[in-house]
Design a protein around this motif. Structure first.
Motif, PDB file in Angstrom:
ATOM      1  N   PRO A  41       0.886  -1.573  -0.330  1.00  0.00           N
ATOM      2  CA  PRO A  41       0.070  -0.138  -0.091  1.00  0.00           C
ATOM      3  C   PRO A  41       0.321   1.551  -0.204  1.00  0.00           C
ATOM      4  O   PRO A  41       2.265   1.370   0.332  1.00  0.00           O
TER       5      PRO A  41
ATOM      6  N   LYS B  49      -2.131   2.078   7.386  1.00  0.00           N
ATOM      7  CA  LYS B  49      -0.847   0.828   7.215  1.00  0.00           C
ATOM      8  C   LYS B  49      -1.970   0.485   8.421  1.00  0.00           C
ATOM      9  O   LYS B  49      -0.954  -1.058   8.100  1.00  0.00           O
TER      10      LYS B  49
ATOM     11  N   LEU C 114      -4.688  -1.962   7.548  1.00  0.00           N
ATOM     12  CA  LEU C 114      -4.199  -2.716   6.497  1.00  0.00           C
ATOM     13  C   LEU C 114      -3.716  -3.898   7.327  1.00  0.00           C
ATOM     14  O   LEU C 114      -4.005  -4.534   7.213  1.00  0.00           O
TER      15      LEU C 114
ATOM     16  N   LEU D 162       1.198  -8.329   3.710  1.00  0.00           N
ATOM     17  CA  LEU D 162       1.641  -6.869   3.244  1.00  0.00           C
ATOM     18  C   LEU D 162       3.248  -7.013   3.009  1.00  0.00           C
ATOM     19  O   LEU D 162       3.654  -7.472   4.020  1.00  0.00           O
TER      20      LEU D 162
ATOM     21  N   ALA E 121     -10.055   0.042   4.252  1.00  0.00           N
ATOM     22  CA  ALA E 121      -9.197  -1.390   4.231  1.00  0.00           C
ATOM     23  C   ALA E 121     -10.152  -2.518   4.155  1.00  0.00           C
ATOM     24  O   ALA E 121      -9.608  -3.467   3.616  1.00  0.00           O
TER      25      ALA E 121
ATOM     26  N   LEU F 121     -10.339  -5.007   0.708  1.00  0.00           N
ATOM     27  CA  LEU F 121      -9.994  -7.141   1.043  1.00  0.00           C
ATOM     28  C   LEU F 121     -10.444  -7.485   0.119  1.00  0.00           C
ATOM     29  O   LEU F 121      -9.751  -8.408  -0.582  1.00  0.00           O
TER      30      LEU F 121
END
Length: 213
Positions: free
Chosen positions: A28, A42, A45, A56, A143, A147
């Motif tokens: 991201p 972040k 996420l 990630l 988020a 997803l």
């Protein structure tokens, strides 16, 4: 959460069923926000991706960053972003449509040869209610919605989030969390267009809640 509830989460306005999850680690990046807000995005996420058992990463070998968040005040600002038109075909007419609809957000996905999510682009016009939303709530909401490929009306009547009555904290609804975890189960397909997929998701959710395999 019933099979019918799950089916509705991935059903479009035309009645077709379409499900897709990420087929690669998510890398991201966010534009138009301060470093502190980027950390919140972040963090949301990381929490959801970890819950789902996905990954990630700092860099996608093909695209660099494959999940891009754009925060701005006016849709016309997108037309000044270098090379964005290469990533989003038909950017100018899209901006015109979003302005005419007075839209506050838009998500675009790209898919690999198998139909799994390869990249996603999230556009957030930070005015009105969206600008007043706490950063943590906004980040968690976005988020969730990036997803998986959800149906058009998946969260039109109810938010994927809930507020804990004791602390007032905003959290992901347990039923939506269970669906996400089931969707990323390794035995489940990355892509599905048949409604029977919803039954398989329900079976995984039920097995997890029952402590089964």
């Amino acid at each position: 959460m019933t099979p019918e509830n799950i089916e509705r989460l991935f059903t479009g306005r035309d009645g077709s069923y379409r499900f897709a999850r990420w087929g690669r680690p998510i890398a991201p990046i966010a534009f138009g926000v301060e470093e502190q807000t980027l950390g919140v995005v972040k963090g949301a996420l990381e929490a959801l991706v970890g819950m789902a058992g996905h990954e990630l990463t700092d860099m996608d070998p093909e695209l660099g960053s494959n999940l891009m968040f754009f925060f701005f005040r006016d849709w016309d600002e997108l037309l000044d972003v270098p090379d964005l038109g290469r990533l989003i075909p038909g950017l100018e007419p899209l901006v015109d449509r979003l302005k005419a609809a007075d839209a506050s957000q838009y998500r675009a996905f790209r898919f690999d040869d198998h139909g799994a999510i390869q990249a996603a682009f999230v556009f957030l016009r930070m005015t009105g209610p969206l600008a007043e939303m706490p950063a943590e709530t906004l980040a968690l909401t976005q988020a969730v919605q990036v997803l998986l490929v959800w149906g058009d009306a998946a969260f039109s009547e109810s938010s994927p989030l809930a507020i804990l009555p004791d602390s007032g904290a905003t959290v992901l609804r347990p039923d939506i969390a269970n669906v996400i975890v089931a969707a990323y189960d390794p035995i489940m397909p990355s892509v599905a267009q048949d409604k029977s997929h919803a039954l398989r998701l329900f079976a995984r959710v039920h097995a997890a809640q029952s402590g089964g395999d």
